[in-house]
Design an enzyme around this catalytic site. Structure first.
Site, short mmCIF file in Angstrom:
data_model
loop_
_atom_site.label_atom_id
_atom_site.label_comp_id
_atom_site.label_asym_id
_atom_site.label_seq_id
_atom_site.Cartn_x
_atom_site.Cartn_y
_atom_site.Cartn_z
N CYS A 87 -3.26 -2.31 8.95
CA CYS A 87 -3.61 -1.46 7.79
C CYS A 87 -4.33 -0.17 8.15
O CYS A 87 -3.80 0.92 7.92
CB CYS A 87 -4.44 -2.27 6.80
SG CYS A 87 -3.45 -3.54 5.99
N PHE A 131 -19.31 -3.96 7.72
CA PHE A 131 -18.53 -2.96 8.45
C PHE A 131 -19.40 -2.03 9.28
O PHE A 131 -19.12 -0.85 9.42
CB PHE A 131 -17.60 -2.18 7.50
CG PHE A 131 -16.29 -2.90 7.33
CD1 PHE A 131 -16.23 -4.09 6.63
CD2 PHE A 131 -15.13 -2.43 7.90
CE1 PHE A 131 -15.05 -4.80 6.53
CE2 PHE A 131 -13.94 -3.12 7.80
CZ PHE A 131 -13.90 -4.31 7.10
N ARG A 166 -7.91 -9.57 3.47
CA ARG A 166 -8.12 -9.38 4.91
C ARG A 166 -7.42 -10.51 5.63
O ARG A 166 -7.59 -11.67 5.25
CB ARG A 166 -9.63 -9.45 5.25
CG ARG A 166 -10.45 -8.37 4.64
CD ARG A 166 -11.92 -8.76 4.60
NE ARG A 166 -12.13 -9.94 3.79
CZ ARG A 166 -13.30 -10.58 3.66
NH1 ARG A 166 -14.36 -10.16 4.30
NH2 ARG A 166 -13.41 -11.65 2.88
N THR A 201 0.86 -1.19 0.00
CA THR A 201 0.00 0.00 0.00
C THR A 201 0.89 1.24 0.00
O THR A 201 1.65 1.45 0.95
CB THR A 201 -0.90 -0.02 1.26
OG1 THR A 201 -1.66 -1.23 1.23
CG2 THR A 201 -1.83 1.18 1.31
N ALA A 217 -20.50 -2.40 15.66
CA ALA A 217 -19.92 -1.50 16.67
C ALA A 217 -19.02 -2.32 17.59
O ALA A 217 -19.27 -3.50 17.83
CB ALA A 217 -21.04 -0.84 17.46
N GLY A 218 -17.98 -1.70 18.09
CA GLY A 218 -17.07 -2.43 18.96
C GLY A 218 -16.04 -1.51 19.57
O GLY A 218 -16.30 -0.34 19.84
P1 NAD Z 1 4.71 -7.57 6.89
O1 NAD Z 1 5.32 -6.59 7.81
O2 NAD Z 1 3.98 -8.75 7.42
O3 NAD Z 1 5.86 -8.13 5.90
C1 NAD Z 1 6.70 -7.33 5.18
C2 NAD Z 1 7.99 -8.07 4.92
O4 NAD Z 1 8.82 -7.26 4.08
C3 NAD Z 1 8.82 -8.38 6.17
O5 NAD Z 1 9.08 -9.77 6.24
C4 NAD Z 1 10.12 -7.57 5.96
O6 NAD Z 1 11.27 -8.23 6.48
C5 NAD Z 1 10.18 -7.49 4.45
N1 NAD Z 1 11.01 -6.42 3.90
C6 NAD Z 1 11.12 -5.13 4.30
N2 NAD Z 1 11.99 -4.46 3.50
C7 NAD Z 1 12.43 -5.34 2.56
C8 NAD Z 1 13.29 -5.25 1.44
N3 NAD Z 1 13.88 -4.11 1.11
N4 NAD Z 1 13.51 -6.36 0.72
C9 NAD Z 1 12.92 -7.53 1.02
N5 NAD Z 1 12.07 -7.69 2.07
C10 NAD Z 1 11.82 -6.60 2.82
O7 NAD Z 1 3.77 -6.73 5.91
P2 NAD Z 1 2.33 -7.14 5.32
O8 NAD Z 1 1.32 -7.09 6.38
O9 NAD Z 1 2.46 -8.35 4.49
O10 NAD Z 1 2.07 -5.86 4.38
C11 NAD Z 1 2.83 -5.64 3.22
C12 NAD Z 1 2.20 -4.50 2.45
O11 NAD Z 1 0.88 -4.89 2.02
C13 NAD Z 1 2.01 -3.21 3.25
O12 NAD Z 1 2.15 -2.13 2.40
C14 NAD Z 1 0.58 -3.31 3.72
O13 NAD Z 1 0.03 -2.05 3.96
C15 NAD Z 1 -0.08 -3.97 2.54
N6 NAD Z 1 -1.30 -4.72 2.85
C16 NAD Z 1 -1.33 -5.50 3.96
C17 NAD Z 1 -2.47 -6.22 4.25
C18 NAD Z 1 -2.57 -7.07 5.49
O14 NAD Z 1 -3.67 -7.45 5.85
N7 NAD Z 1 -1.48 -7.38 6.16
C19 NAD Z 1 -3.59 -6.14 3.41
C20 NAD Z 1 -3.51 -5.35 2.26
C21 NAD Z 1 -2.35 -4.64 2.00
#
Ligand code: NAD
Length: 406
Positions: free
Chosen positions: A248, A237, A141, A116, A240-241
């Site tokens: 995110c 969504f 999600r 994101t 309430a909670g």
């Molecule tokens: P996370 O923190 O679980 O994992 C991210 C990984 O990236 C970590 O293992 C970290 O070591 C690695 N990393 C960081 N810098 C790096 C680099 N330069 N090279 C290689 N690896 C690197 O993150 P996540 O929850 O999977 O989220 C990832 C992205 O997706 C974010 O932008 C988040 O906003 C977005 N997103 C997350 C979700 C969710 O539910 N978790 C849903 C939609 C979007």
């Protein structure tokens, strides 16, 4: 295809597992060597339903490494690294560092930004990497991430180069979901707009819950159910909670507000949503104090540590804020969660033990196993922060719930 996935967290691992299951060969890269070594030995660092099975089933098509050089012959690489908010602003160094490292890719390969990121980040990734870039934001999600990846409501593909967009479109066609082609900036903006709108819905119904608590004979669930029947509103969504948490909404709403400010605009509705949300944890503690008189030196059981059910993720979990406040006010806090852990409270191994040892209970995460525990809670002061209990089975003298008249 041979595909690289850069960043092996919730999004990266789920994307890797799903695409491997479609027959692609995946090279997953992460800078965290412990994580990489663990993954190569079959240790999955997170809990996500179905993920371990899918990774194990497709083991032969999955390879994990900390070395970017191993991406030198991939056709396409996803960026799925973290994009935290630091001091209220999006921190993009992980993305840009990944973009620089991805200069190892073949010249004609494509980088797909799934993290994101605020508008114009993908364009910057293109400049840094020297590769064609597609913005393909992720909407999964946690807790239902695999299903969300296989059957998303829609897929957004932002590109400048139609051919690159077509390749990514082809990759996701198997989902059968609607695919929207957009500009790079629109794709990035859609993700923040979606998350902010969802946060608004929750904060809105939480304010209505506050009103219900002050009025006689009102239950916010009745109100939410009734307004949700209006197709323009929809029933989702509107639970309430104790507010939204997780990896995110908190960071994305803040980043969006500050991104808008940098453009000389304000997102007052999103700012209000954050403000309302920040009040939620305090509300649960206040309710418990109103019930118990004082919580000093009392044992309080917190049911649920994860920011939502079916995950072990505690990032920005409301539970942690509640535990800290309870402790500050002199309570001894014990906690139970089927999957998640914290050092902030004594973790116990079952809900029964947690409840039995406590004077007061706060239900913070709506795990399935917390439904139907009314009998178990007899004789305890209870705050139902997620409306999992049947109110008619609870003794009003010992019970308060979000959005319910006292
Ligand atoms: P996370 O923190 O679980 O994992 C991210 C990984 O990236 C970590 O293992 C970290 O070591 C690695 N990393 C960081 N810098 C790096 C680099 N330069 N090279 C290689 N690896 C690197 O993150 P996540 O929850 O999977 O989220 C990832 C992205 O997706 C974010 O932008 C988040 O906003 C977005 N997103 C997350 C979700 C969710 O539910 N978790 C849903 C939609 C979007």
């Amino acid at each position: 295809m041979k595909i690289g996935i850069v960043g092996l967290g919730y999004v990266g691992l789920v994307t890797a597992a799903v695409l491997a299951d479609r027959g692609h060969y995946i090279v997953g890269v992460d800078i965290d060597e412990n994580k990489v070594n663990g993954l190569n030995c079959g240790r999955i660092p997170i809990y996500e339903p179905g993920l371990e099975e899918l990774l194990t089933k497709n083991r032969d098509r999955l390879h994990f490494t900390a070395r970017y050089e191993e991406l030198k012959d991939v056709e396409l690489a996803f960026i799925t690294v973290s994009t935290p908010t630091i001091n209220g602003k999006i921190f993009l160094d992980y993305v840009y560092s990944a973009a620089k490292s991805l200069q190892v890719l073949p010249k004609d390969s494509i980088i797909v930004v799934k993290s994101t990121v605020v508008p114009s980040t993908s364009r910057r990734v293109k400049e840094i990497s020297g590769r064609e870039v597609v913005a393909n934001p992720e909407f999964l999600r946690e807790g239902s991430a695999i299903l969300d990846t296989v059957r998303p409501d829609r897929i957004i593909i932002g590109s400048e180069n139609a051919e690159a967009g077509n390749i990514v479109e082809e990759l996701w066609k198997f989902t059968g979901s609607p695919i929207l082609r957009t500009s790079l900036e629109e794709a990035e903006l859609i993700k923040y707009t979606a998350n902010s709108f969802l946060s608004l819905k929750i904060s809105f119904i939480n304010e209505i819950a506050n009103l219900c608590e002050k009025l006689p004979n009102c239950d916010v669930k009745t109100i939410a159910n009734a307004i949700g029947m209006d197709k323009r509103i929809s029933p989702y969504f509107l639970d309430a909670g104790l507010g939204w948490g997780g990896s995110c909404f908190p960071k994305d709403t803040q980043a969006f507000v500050s991104f808008a400010r940098d453009l000389g605009e304000r997102l007052r509705t999103v700012e209000a949503s954050i403000e309302v949300n920040n009040e939620r944890p305090k509300r649960a503690v206040k309710m418990l104090k109103e019930l118990m008189g004082s919580i000093k030196d009392k044992v309080i059981c917190v049911l649920g540590i994860a920011f939502k059910p079916n995950t072990d993720d505690t990032r920005e979990s409301v539970a942690l804020k509640i535990i800290m406040q309870l402790s500050e006010e002199g309570a001894k806090v014990i906690a139970y969660d089927p999957r998640a852990k914290t050092d902030l409270a004594e973790m116990v191994s079952s809900k029964e033990e947690c409840i039995n040892r406590a004077n007061g209970v706060i239900i913070v995460t709506e795990w399935k196993e917390f439904y139907g525990i009314e009998e178990l809670l007899k004789g305890k002061y209870v705050v139902d922060g997620r409306r999992v209990l049947r109110k008619e089975l609870m003794d009003k003298r010992y019970f308060r719930a979000i959005g319910l008249s006292t």
